[in-house]
Design a protein around this motif. Structure first.
Motif, PDB file in Angstrom:
ATOM      1  N   ARG A 126       0.821  -1.207   0.000  1.00 37.04           N
ATOM      2  CA  ARG A 126       0.000   0.000   0.000  1.00 37.04           C
ATOM      3  C   ARG A 126       0.856   1.259   0.000  1.00 37.04           C
ATOM      4  O   ARG A 126       1.839   1.350   0.721  1.00 37.04           O
ATOM      5  CB  ARG A 126      -0.920   0.003   1.220  1.00 37.04           C
ATOM      6  N   LEU A 127       0.446   2.210  -0.811  1.00 36.87           N
ATOM      7  CA  LEU A 127       1.134   3.489  -0.868  1.00 36.87           C
ATOM      8  C   LEU A 127       0.202   4.586  -0.351  1.00 36.87           C
ATOM      9  O   LEU A 127      -1.002   4.537  -0.586  1.00 36.87           O
ATOM     10  CB  LEU A 127       1.549   3.817  -2.301  1.00 36.87           C
ATOM     11  N   ASN A 128       0.779   5.557   0.353  1.00 40.06           N
ATOM     12  CA  ASN A 128      -0.051   6.673   0.821  1.00 40.06           C
ATOM     13  C   ASN A 128      -0.161   7.729  -0.281  1.00 40.06           C
ATOM     14  O   ASN A 128       0.429   7.591  -1.357  1.00 40.06           O
ATOM     15  CB  ASN A 128       0.522   7.266   2.123  1.00 40.06           C
ATOM     16  N   ALA A 278      10.451  13.964  -7.165  1.00 41.69           N
ATOM     17  CA  ALA A 278       9.623  12.787  -6.883  1.00 41.69           C
ATOM     18  C   ALA A 278      10.314  11.844  -5.898  1.00 41.69           C
ATOM     19  O   ALA A 278       9.670  11.271  -5.011  1.00 41.69           O
ATOM     20  CB  ALA A 278       9.296  12.044  -8.175  1.00 41.69           C
ATOM     21  N   ILE A 279      11.637  11.669  -6.045  1.00 41.73           N
ATOM     22  CA  ILE A 279      12.397  10.807  -5.131  1.00 41.73           C
ATOM     23  C   ILE A 279      12.285  11.314  -3.707  1.00 41.73           C
ATOM     24  O   ILE A 279      12.028  10.547  -2.767  1.00 41.73           O
ATOM     25  CB  ILE A 279      13.890  10.763  -5.531  1.00 41.73           C
ATOM     26  N   ILE A 280      12.452  12.615  -3.534  1.00 42.60           N
ATOM     27  CA  ILE A 280      12.386  13.216  -2.194  1.00 42.60           C
ATOM     28  C   ILE A 280      10.986  13.037  -1.601  1.00 42.60           C
ATOM     29  O   ILE A 280      10.840  12.599  -0.455  1.00 42.60           O
ATOM     30  CB  ILE A 280      12.756  14.710  -2.253  1.00 42.60           C
ATOM     31  N   ILE A 281       9.952  13.357  -2.401  1.00 41.43           N
ATOM     32  CA  ILE A 281       8.571  13.248  -1.914  1.00 41.43           C
ATOM     33  C   ILE A 281       8.231  11.809  -1.536  1.00 41.43           C
ATOM     34  O   ILE A 281       7.658  11.553  -0.469  1.00 41.43           O
ATOM     35  CB  ILE A 281       7.578  13.753  -2.986  1.00 41.43           C
ATOM     36  N   PHE A 282       8.591  10.854  -2.390  1.00 41.09           N
ATOM     37  CA  PHE A 282       8.257   9.451  -2.143  1.00 41.09           C
ATOM     38  C   PHE A 282       8.884   8.951  -0.845  1.00 41.09           C
ATOM     39  O   PHE A 282       8.217   8.334  -0.012  1.00 41.09           O
ATOM     40  CB  PHE A 282       8.726   8.580  -3.313  1.00 41.09           C
ATOM     41  N   VAL A 284      10.183  10.720   1.711  1.00 37.16           N
ATOM     42  CA  VAL A 284       9.688  11.440   2.890  1.00 37.16           C
ATOM     43  C   VAL A 284       8.323  10.889   3.292  1.00 37.16           C
ATOM     44  O   VAL A 284       8.055  10.659   4.479  1.00 37.16           O
ATOM     45  CB  VAL A 284       9.593  12.962   2.605  1.00 37.16           C
ATOM     46  N   ALA A 285       7.455  10.643   2.294  1.00 34.49           N
ATOM     47  CA  ALA A 285       6.123  10.092   2.568  1.00 34.49           C
ATOM     48  C   ALA A 285       6.220   8.688   3.153  1.00 34.49           C
ATOM     49  O   ALA A 285       5.473   8.328   4.065  1.00 34.49           O
ATOM     50  CB  ALA A 285       5.292  10.066   1.279  1.00 34.49           C
ATOM     51  N   TYR A 286       7.156   7.905   2.646  1.00 31.86           N
ATOM     52  CA  TYR A 286       7.347   6.528   3.144  1.00 31.86           C
ATOM     53  C   TYR A 286       7.831   6.531   4.594  1.00 31.86           C
ATOM     54  O   TYR A 286       7.298   5.813   5.443  1.00 31.86           O
ATOM     55  CB  TYR A 286       8.359   5.802   2.252  1.00 31.86           C
ATOM     56  N   LEU A 287       8.834   7.360   4.877  1.00 31.81           N
ATOM     57  CA  LEU A 287       9.375   7.430   6.238  1.00 31.81           C
ATOM     58  C   LEU A 287       8.344   7.986   7.216  1.00 31.81           C
ATOM     59  O   LEU A 287       8.256   7.540   8.366  1.00 31.81           O
ATOM     60  CB  LEU A 287      10.647   8.290   6.248  1.00 31.81           C
TER      61      LEU A 287
END
Length: 299
Positions: A126-128, A278-282, A284-287
């Protein structure tokens, strides 16, 4: 953190692949591929049974204890992984030498998106919202990068799909040692490719330089980064490892511009800028999601 560093290191190594592959441009892609897998097979078997003998024996014993269905499922997984790996290697080398460095960069821009989608479908990862936003941003960047380069996009998609599927297949509940698993993948890939050994043009003389670069590719650009990838999947979701793969094309992109002097248009510059965001957003959202989940569990 060690799983992040493992994945990042592997992709940083692959980002510089052009440095050792371009000097072999005079040789056929199939020639490079077969020598690569033959060298890699020899060295990984030596490493497996010399430095990881206990883990290898435990893995073999584990295979023997599996029930018929589970064993067959695992063997199918191993065989499919080997086929995808061999396919990815050949296509990457062919496109790198016959098309362009940019085309291989585009492949690894598409790969994280495909990995995320495949992981969501088959692994139920699942992804937020933040992660999906980053994926959407990546799609936009890939479309910009592919503008006016649709042949590159076709080759890139196939390369990306083969490795994305390979990554997803590695996220299984098997108790096999990861290095032993990689050894089997490379050995099976080599066996599958041996029948086409006769297609190599043996009239082209192999120099010491050729064998030196093949040795570097076999160990430094095959065994080490693949193991780092598989190891990273022990502690990270397939989608996260897939997104971290963006480090690879970013490095390759800079090599294409500043070292190989390839023509880069404004769409590609904007595309890579969006990829970086996109790398930064992904991540940061995951952490953030992981920290949130841990906080809820601690209550």
């Amino acid at each position: 953190m060690k799983y992040y560093l493992s994945a990042l290191t592997g992709f940083i190594i692959w980002g510089t692949f052009a440095l050792v592959l371009k000097p072999l441009g005079a040789y056929a892609a199939l020639d490079i591929l077969l020598h690569r897998v033959l060298f890699a097979s020899v060295f990984i078997v030596i490493a497996c049974f010399l430095f990881r003998r206990k883990q290898a024996i435990k893995s073999i014993q584990y295979l023997k204890t599996l029930a018929g269905k589970d064993r067959n499922r695992l063997l199918i997984n191993i065989f499919a992984s080997a086929v995808l790996l061999a396919m990815n290697w050949f296509l990457f080398i062919y496109v790198m030498n016959a098309v362009s460095v940019n085309a291989t960069s585009l492949a690894y821009l598409i790969c994280p998106i495909l990995t995320t989608v495949l992981a969501s479908i088959f692994l139920k990862e699942r992804l937020n919202r933040g992660q999906w936003f980053a994926v959407g941003l990546s799609v936009v960047s890939c479309l910009l990068m592919a503008y006016g380069h649709f042949i590159d996009l076709f080759y890139s998609f196939i390369i990306a799909l083969s490795y994305a599927a390979y990554l997803v297949l590695q996220k299984n509940a098997s108790k096999l040692d990861k290095f032993f698993t990689l050894t089997i993948h490379i050995l099976v890939s080599t066996i599958l490719l041996l029948p086409i050994l006769g297609l190599i043009d043996h009239s082209v003389a192999k120099t010491n330089e050729f064998y030196s670069f093949i040795l570097i590719i076999a160990i430094g650009y095959t065994i080490i980064p693949l193991f780092l990838n598989i190891y990273a999947l022990k502690g990270l979701d397939s989608s996260v490892v897939g997104i971290l793969l963006y480090v690879n094309p970013i490095i390759a992109f800079f090599l294409a511009i500043f070292y190989y002097k390839e023509n880069i248009n404004s769409f590609q510059i904007i595309g890579f800028s969006l990829i970086f965001i996109a790398i930064i957003i992904f991540n940061v959202a995951y952490l953030y999601e992981r920290r949130k989940t841990r906080s809820i569990r601690s209550l």
